[in-house]
Design an enzyme around this catalytic site. Structure first.
Site, PDB file in Angstrom:
ATOM      1  N   THR A 276      -1.136 -22.832  27.541  1.00  0.00           N
ATOM      2  CA  THR A 276      -1.890 -22.018  28.490  1.00  0.00           C
ATOM      3  C   THR A 276      -1.711 -20.521  28.264  1.00  0.00           C
ATOM      4  O   THR A 276      -2.122 -19.718  29.094  1.00  0.00           O
ATOM      5  CB  THR A 276      -1.451 -22.337  29.924  1.00  0.00           C
ATOM      6  OG1 THR A 276      -0.035 -22.181  30.017  1.00  0.00           O
ATOM      7  CG2 THR A 276      -1.817 -23.743  30.316  1.00  0.00           C
TER       8      THR A 276
ATOM      9  N   SER B 258       8.000 -14.175  33.555  1.00  0.00           N
ATOM     10  CA  SER B 258       6.728 -14.877  33.669  1.00  0.00           C
ATOM     11  C   SER B 258       5.756 -14.408  32.601  1.00  0.00           C
ATOM     12  O   SER B 258       5.815 -13.279  32.122  1.00  0.00           O
ATOM     13  CB  SER B 258       6.138 -14.674  35.058  1.00  0.00           C
ATOM     14  OG  SER B 258       5.272 -13.564  35.071  1.00  0.00           O
ATOM     15  N   LYS B 259       4.891 -15.318  32.231  1.00  0.00           N
ATOM     16  CA  LYS B 259       3.888 -15.002  31.224  1.00  0.00           C
ATOM     17  C   LYS B 259       2.992 -13.863  31.700  1.00  0.00           C
ATOM     18  O   LYS B 259       2.575 -13.030  30.923  1.00  0.00           O
ATOM     19  CB  LYS B 259       3.025 -16.235  30.957  1.00  0.00           C
ATOM     20  CG  LYS B 259       3.758 -17.371  30.287  1.00  0.00           C
ATOM     21  CD  LYS B 259       2.816 -18.525  30.044  1.00  0.00           C
ATOM     22  CE  LYS B 259       3.539 -19.676  29.366  1.00  0.00           C
ATOM     23  NZ  LYS B 259       2.636 -20.802  29.107  1.00  0.00           N
ATOM     24  N   ARG B 260       2.716 -13.883  32.977  1.00  0.00           N
ATOM     25  CA  ARG B 260       1.818 -12.899  33.564  1.00  0.00           C
ATOM     26  C   ARG B 260       2.289 -11.473  33.317  1.00  0.00           C
ATOM     27  O   ARG B 260       1.504 -10.583  33.035  1.00  0.00           O
ATOM     28  CB  ARG B 260       1.700 -13.141  35.083  1.00  0.00           C
ATOM     29  CG  ARG B 260       0.950 -14.398  35.461  1.00  0.00           C
ATOM     30  CD  ARG B 260      -0.493 -14.119  35.747  1.00  0.00           C
ATOM     31  NE  ARG B 260      -1.157 -13.783  34.487  1.00  0.00           N
ATOM     32  CZ  ARG B 260      -2.416 -14.001  34.215  1.00  0.00           C
ATOM     33  NH1 ARG B 260      -3.186 -14.515  35.072  1.00  0.00           N
ATOM     34  NH2 ARG B 260      -2.949 -13.684  33.083  1.00  0.00           N
TER      35      ARG B 260
ATOM     36  N   GLY C 244       4.000 -10.399  31.008  1.00  0.00           N
ATOM     37  CA  GLY C 244       4.316 -10.224  29.597  1.00  0.00           C
ATOM     38  C   GLY C 244       4.543  -8.805  29.112  1.00  0.00           C
ATOM     39  O   GLY C 244       5.491  -8.550  28.391  1.00  0.00           O
TER      40      GLY C 244
END
Length: 508
Positions: A15, A264-266, A268
């Site tokens: 994702t 978190s990926k968000r 990044g």
RNA sequence: GGCCCGUUGGUCAAGGGGUUAAGACGCAUCCCUUUCACGGAUGAAUCACGAGUUCGAUUCUCGUACGGGCUACCA
């Protein structure tokens, strides 16, 4: 069918970017598998079709390749336990869910998303801000436990949308032994009736992870600590479906924290340091998030750093090769507490690896860094000498751009402030004499250069320190770099003289 | 709110009943170096708090506090 061979798996959902924690999970899986002469599998958990991100799967494998952590079985490598993409295993899951219903461990639920929202809103109180679909609520919902059998049959036959939920026991203690944390206990009374099979026929993670771990004969299952709360669901599923004795040994890895909790990926790009292994471009927003690779990290250093983030061998040793890690890693020595990621320490690891790397090993990567800055470095012999000379002052591979550039192209700018205020006639004379001396030089090496340089300085009543810095600026452009006579040696006679002359002309 | 996991210097951490409580990163100062680094040296922790067990707790037990995670037909 069952073997004793260690089989572990990394199960990412494609994702987005692959972040630090993910790579570390891969690493621990990989090390464990290699140490036990077992098999490392990558299984793609793409059961949520709404979260499909094009390119994410390929990206993950690229990261693994760069990091040197490639699996033995996967959609790329193939294997006898495929398919390795859960979306392609869809037909396999339903029977397990149906079996659970038949055995009384699960039930059909017909509630619509709107009805679920309403339930959450209706039962929400200050005491209970997030009501769950659990034993207290399921009696009030539309499911095969509350509806008359004829209606359930009718709904099923008519193809009404429905999910299958696990029926959590009213009051049982579920416990298992975690390889890192020891015994962990849960009471089923506070665990909700998780959806096992979604309305679209896809399994949720909970069903898929159990079914696939069984089908793929996984012996040890490592995942992040965020999964601990749903572990009782998985343990129960193992008990109901395949027998608790077949269940893999679990290890829930401590979280890697950013400045504000879980990475978190968000976020990044927002930390001021990379979180992804490699550059990731969001196909929707086209937003690029820089990765460790592109930032200038050596894969060896990246892995080394990640291994030590939560694990150590107890001796104080910090620099490990992959082979050493394979030999020494043990899940029992993994910390149970989360660790805040320290980018400064990460750079230190990289620095250590750059320092101890042979120039030939760094050559290609340095070439790329230089090429990106349009600096030609065709001569491998020269490049290697340059790398040897400057590598100890490079924390990141990208630092080579600044530290090595002046060996290949003359400086474009000069730190004039370091020279001009103290410039005078005798220095001018000194350097004209240096040019003459250098032009007559037959041998060209650092000791002779330094000897001549200092002798001429003395003859001109100058302290070496007075002319050493100007000389450096002439060759390098700034107050940095290795020993100046080493630089002159590599630059060669012609180029050294040329740069002195050029600088002298700038001073006019 | 509930459940779960955690808590040794700013960060990563060793140690798991009696220690001067390792080491590393970072920071500061110094040495080396007539640049910058490298290297070397030195400095900085009442082991979250409170009870209990014990001759003795950083180490064991229980509370409290704090931190984190989970609480979706996401993984």
């Amino acid at each position: 069918m069952h073997t004793n061979k260690v089989r572990v798996r990394f199960a990412p959902s494609p994702t987005g970017g692959l972040h630090l924690g993910g790579v570390r999970t891969v690493l621990y899986n990989y090390l464990f598998a290699r140490q036990h002469k077992g098999v490392f599998i990558v299984r793609i958990e793409d059961t949520d079709q709404s979260r499909f991100v094009p390119g994410a799967e390929e990206y993950i494998f690229n990261c693994l390749k760069w990091a040197g952590l490639e699996p033995d079985e996967s959609v790329v490598q193939g294997g006898k336990y495929g398919p390795y993409r859960q979306s392609e295993r869809k037909p396999l899951y339903r029977k397990y869910a149906e079996q659970l219903v038949a055995d009384g461990h699960a039930y059909y639920a017909f509630d619509t998303p709107e009805e679920l929202d309403k339930m959450r809103a209706d039962f929400k109180t200050e005491q209970n801000p997030s009501p769950q679909y659990d034993q207290h609520i399921r009696g009030r919902m539309r499911n095969s436990l509350t509806l008359p059998p004829e209606e359930v049959k009718h709904l099923l036959d008519s193809g009404a949308p429905c999910v299958i939920r696990i029926k959590m026991p009213a009051d049982e203690v579920v416990s298992f032994t975690d390889m890192i944390r020891g015994e962990v206990n849960f009471n089923t009374s506070v665990v909700d009736d998780k959806v096992l099979l979604k309305a679209d026929g896809m399994p949720t993670y909970h069903l898929a992870v159990v079914a696939d771990d069984y089908l793929m004969e996984i012996t040890h299952a490592f995942r992040g600590e965020e999964w601990l709360p749903s572990a009782p669901v998985h343990v129960l599923l193992w008990k109901y479906l395949f027998g608790i004795d077949k269940m893999p040994q679990w290890a829930h890895l401590p979280l890697i924290l950013g400045p504000n909790g879980k990475l978190s990926k968000r976020d990044g790009a927002k930390y001021g340091f990379p979180v992804f292994a490699m550059n990731w471009t969001d196909p929707k927003t086209n937003e690029l998030t820089e990765g460790f690779k592109e930032k200038g990290f050596l894969p060896e250093a990246f892995i080394n750093m990640l291994a030590l983030l939560g694990w150590n061998d107890g001796t104080g040793q910090e620099i490990f090769t992959k082979d050493e890690l394979i030999e020494k890693f043990s899940m029992e020595r993994v910390h149970s507490g989360g660790a805040k990621f320290d980018y400064e320490k990460a750079k230190w690891f990289n620095h250590e690896w750059i320092k101890q790397s042979e120039p030939a090993k760094l050559r290609q990567q340095v070439k790329q860094v230089l090429a990106a800055k349009n600096i030609p470095a065709a001569d491998d012999l020269l490049l290697d000498k340059v790398i040897l000379l400057v590598k100890e002052r490079c924390h990141l591979l990208t630092d080579f751009a600044e530290q090595a550039a002046f060996f290949f192209v003359a400086p474009e700018t000069y730190d004039m402030d370091a020279v001009k205020p103290k410039w005078n006639e005798s220095k001018q004379l000194f350097f004209t004499e240096i040019i003459r001396n250098f032009e007559l030089a037959i041998v060209w090496n650092a000791p002779d250069l330094e000897h001549n340089f200092k002798e001429i300085a003395a003859a001109n009543h100058l302290k070496p320190g007075e002319v050493l810095l100007p000389f450096r600026i002439m060759l390098v452009g700034g107050k940095f770099g290795p020993h100046v006579f080493d630089i002159a040696t590599l630059l060669g006679k012609q180029e050294t003289i040329r740069r002195i002359k050029h600088f002298l002309s700038l001073l006019q």
